[in-house]
Design a protein around this motif. Structure first.
Motif, mmCIF file in Angstrom:
data_model
loop_
_atom_site.group_PDB
_atom_site.id
_atom_site.type_symbol
_atom_site.label_atom_id
_atom_site.label_comp_id
_atom_site.label_asym_id
_atom_site.label_seq_id
_atom_site.Cartn_x
_atom_site.Cartn_y
_atom_site.Cartn_z
ATOM 1 N N THR A 1 0.834 -1.240 -0.070
ATOM 2 C CA THR A 1 0.045 -0.086 0.093
ATOM 3 C C THR A 1 0.748 1.097 0.104
ATOM 4 O O THR A 1 0.655 2.045 -0.986
ATOM 5 N N VAL B 1 -7.168 9.767 -1.032
ATOM 6 C CA VAL B 1 -6.564 8.814 0.036
ATOM 7 C C VAL B 1 -6.976 9.134 1.468
ATOM 8 O O VAL B 1 -6.855 10.581 1.778
ATOM 9 N N SER C 1 -2.849 3.591 4.941
ATOM 10 C CA SER C 1 -3.828 4.330 4.106
ATOM 11 C C SER C 1 -4.857 3.687 3.397
ATOM 12 O O SER C 1 -4.585 2.396 3.045
ATOM 13 N N LYS C 2 -5.990 4.153 2.983
ATOM 14 C CA LYS C 2 -6.897 3.652 2.316
ATOM 15 C C LYS C 2 -7.293 4.642 1.105
ATOM 16 O O LYS C 2 -7.477 5.613 1.462
ATOM 17 N N ILE C 3 -7.568 3.906 0.086
ATOM 18 C CA ILE C 3 -8.144 4.744 -1.015
ATOM 19 C C ILE C 3 -9.820 4.750 -1.134
ATOM 20 O O ILE C 3 -10.486 3.909 -0.820
ATOM 21 N N HIS D 1 -5.308 8.659 4.993
ATOM 22 C CA HIS D 1 -4.163 8.477 5.554
ATOM 23 C C HIS D 1 -4.386 7.500 6.834
ATOM 24 O O HIS D 1 -3.681 6.493 6.893
ATOM 25 N N LEU E 1 -4.080 14.847 -0.476
ATOM 26 C CA LEU E 1 -4.335 13.412 -0.324
ATOM 27 C C LEU E 1 -5.643 13.266 -0.767
ATOM 28 O O LEU E 1 -6.343 12.303 -1.551
ATOM 29 N N MET F 1 0.772 3.932 -2.675
ATOM 30 C CA MET F 1 0.670 5.429 -2.411
ATOM 31 C C MET F 1 1.755 6.515 -3.038
ATOM 32 O O MET F 1 1.323 7.547 -3.673
#
Length: 659
Positions: A85, A163, A189-191, A165, A153, A89
């Protein structure tokens, strides 16, 4: 909810993506060699993920770079998914307020990430361990930089997904050599889609106690507003100097959030302010800053601002603080002169190397000479003394006695430049010579005296030994010389200071930048010429030539073009483009790579390792100054401030190496 399968791509696909984004894959042998086989003496940080080492590695440019190497512990909480990930990122995003990923290593159980090195460490270290005396303005700048990184982000620039965080905290905000804040550590982090403001990702709750969004903790629903909450905690850390959780206090005051919110509610804002910065903060700035921090911590997500709103509020706080500083200084004995000192009389150890001749001339009043005295000084205006001619007249070299400032018969003493104005350009009886006495600044060619007799008008200036900036950069003689980058930055500094003076003090309507009107003294201090003559008595049909639009392009765009010329060594044509290329360096604004900038630099520049980063920063500033979108351009004052910071860092680096 986004399926987990879409969040973590195949490992080979991620590595391919990283390669496309100039992210290098290092071998384990390279990493072991750089870290002396993971010697603990090189460790600069530890965490649940493993250790971070400081080392030198050869990146894509082939030149050794100081880097931070994060070696993931096989038992750490950041597993293979988090590792991939973070590569995804940082390979996808490029922003001045995000830590750049240089490369990675994946070899069996070894998972290693290589980042740009952040010499000033984390906010957490300075606030809670080193007790660094950060001023309130320092803290404001740090908060704005970090907010911009998070906003980038969240809004998903150049991508369809933003994104989240998920681990915003003071230990994940790093500071580079300029103390600029950069967001780091994207392992959690996640999208998420950017076109759905309230969209969330359902996930196991992860993060750091004290920064966790209460709603996320209870529901497992992660949104961008969870980052906003955590950032609110960071803002109160910066303001108070307290940790997010500090058990040295009474039990009901362990948590920073509850403690700060109570004081905001009771309007006891002064009690939140750290003792280090007590007395520095404007009441209006404090109110604005505390209010936006408090809004970030609202229990309901819908009541929290977006990061874009946070950036705006923090910028307003900065404006209020600057207004407070200005009003305070105006009330002091130094008045306006003290405010402009930074731009107009700024001195560093290198600046103090000005010639004694110039320092003496600055202290003298403008003198009145006779025509016969000027004949003596210039050897009767002989062709041997002719330096050149321009729109206003001919310029001759002359000599004055250093002590008396009388014309000297010998080719020694104080060298001066004597301009003999064309009679068809000026009417002597209309000249306002008082202007010459008031037109004084360290970055404008100094007027020493003048002569008006009959139709003859002569003006005596300090002599500029290095000639024009145009000749310095583009003359055939100069093409074989080697130049120091620090000299070019010093020239840029002089140009910026001179522009600020011409706009704010002299209040000229036209400050058009012409390379032949920027002169260089012995120490390569840049100074403007001709503007004083324009102010004397311009005729009705006289208009100084300009390649750029007056209000928009000359001040900022024109300064950016000067920076580009200093960096690339390429000339500008009448349309404002660099001959042989566009006025932009390779790469789009915000995504230009360090490698592409280095390949565009003037090959005459001496550029050791310590000077590569400043060159990159100067190029990015030039890019910002010449962007087409007017609102993206910095102000002239902020651009000058950035050049001053770059120059100060270069001086420090030069002094530390004994050069």
């Amino acid at each position: 909810m986004i399926p987990a399968a879409t969040l973590i791509a195949d490992e080979h696909k991620l590595y391919s993506l990283a390669a496309e984004r100039s992210c290098r894959r290092f071998s384990l042998a390279e990493i072991q060699s750089a870290t002396l086989n993971f010697d603990d003496q090189l460790v600069i940080g530890k965490g649940g993920f493993g250790k971070v080492y400081k080392a030198y590695l050869h990146g894509n440019t082939g030149t050794p770079a100081l880097v931070a190497i994060k070696r993931l512990d096989s038992f750490s909480s950041q597993g293979p998914n988090e590792f991939m990930t973070e590569i995804e990122m940082l390979s996808k995003f490029r922003h001045c307020n995000l830590v750049s990923l240089i490369g990675y290593c994946s070899d069996g159980d070894e998972k290693i990430l290589v980042y740009e090195y952040m010499p000033n460490g984390t906010i957490e270290h300075h606030l809670h361990k080193a007790r660094t005396p950060l001023s309130w303005m320092d803290r404001l700048k740090i908060s704005i930089g970090a907010a911009r990184g998070l906003d980038y982000l969240h809004t998903g620039v150049d991508t369809q997904h933003g994104v989240i965080h998920r681990d915003v905290k003071s230990s994940n905000i790093l500071l580079d050599e300029n103390w600029a804040a950069k967001i780091s550590d994207f392992g959690l982090s996640k999208i998420g889609p950017t076109d759905q403001p309230s969209s969330c990702v359902s996930t196991l709750v992860k993060g750091t106690f004290g920064y966790l969004d209460p709603e996320y903790s209870m529901t497992g629903h992660l949104t961008r507003k969870s980052d906003v909450y955590a950032f609110g905690v960071v803002l109160f850390e910066l303001l108070s100097g307290r940790r997010a959780v500090d058990r040295s206090f009474d039990e009901d005051e362990w948590g920073l959030v509850k403690w700060a919110q109570q004081r905001v509610k009771e309007r006891r804002l002064d009690q939140i302010v750290c003792s280090q910065i007590s007395g520095q903060i404007s009441p209006k700035c404090l109110k604005e800053f505390a209010q936006i921090a408090d809004r970030c911590l609202r229990s309901s997500r819908r009541d929290r601002p977006t990061m874009a709103e946070v950036v705006v509020a923090l910028q307003l706080s900065m404006v209020l603080q600057q207004q407070f500083i200005t009003s305070t200084q105006l009330a002091g004995a130094m008045g306006f002169t003290n405010i402009m000192q930074k731009y107009l009389v700024f001195r560093t150890s290198r600046d103090n190397e000005h010639s004694v001749d110039f320092e003496q001339s600055m202290s003298q009043e403008v003198r009145i000479y006779s025509y016969s005295e000027m004949e003596v000084a210039t050897r009767n205006f002989s062709s041997e003394m002719l330096l050149g001619s321009g729109d206003f007249g001919e310029v001759f070299r002359g000599w004055l006695d250093k002590k008396t400032y009388k014309p000297s018969k010998l080719d020694s003493g104080l060298a001066v430049a004597v301009r003999r104005l064309f009679s068809n350009k000026f009417e002597p009886h209309k000249l306002k010579m008082k202007v010459l006495e008031e037109f004084k600044d360290a970055n404008v060619v100094k007027v020493l005296g003048y002569c008006i007799e009959g139709d003859s008008v002569l003006i005596v200036y300090e002599f500029m030994h290095q000639g024009t900036l145009k000749n310095y950069l583009f003359s055939s003689e100069g093409r074989t010389e080697r130049h120091e980058l620090i000299t070019r930055v010093k020239i840029a500094l002089g140009v910026g200071r001179g522009l600020v003076f011409l706009r704010t003090q002299a209040q000229l309507a036209d400050c058009s930048l012409q390379m032949h009107n920027i002169l260089l003294d012995k120490e390569f201090n840049a100074k403007f010429s001709d503007f004083d003559v324009v102010m004397l008595a311009p005729t009705k049909d006289f208009h100084p030539s300009s390649s750029y639009d007056l209000e928009v392009k000359i001040d900022v765009f024109g300064f950016g073009v000067i920076l580009l010329q200093l960096l690339t060594g390429k000339m500008i044509d009448d349309s404002g483009d660099l001959i042989g290329t566009t006025h932009r360096l390779p790469g789009e604004y915000g995504f230009v790579s360090m490698q592409s900038i280095y390949s565009s630099l003037d090959d005459r520049l001496r550029l050791n390792f310590l000077m590569r980063r400043p060159a990159f920063q100067l190029a990015l500033l030039a890019q910002k100054c010449v962007v087409e979108e007017l609102w993206l351009r910095p102000t002239l004052e902020s651009a000058l401030e950035e050049v001053e910071e770059i120059y100060a860092i270069m001086l420090k680096s030069e002094n530390s190496t004994g050069n």
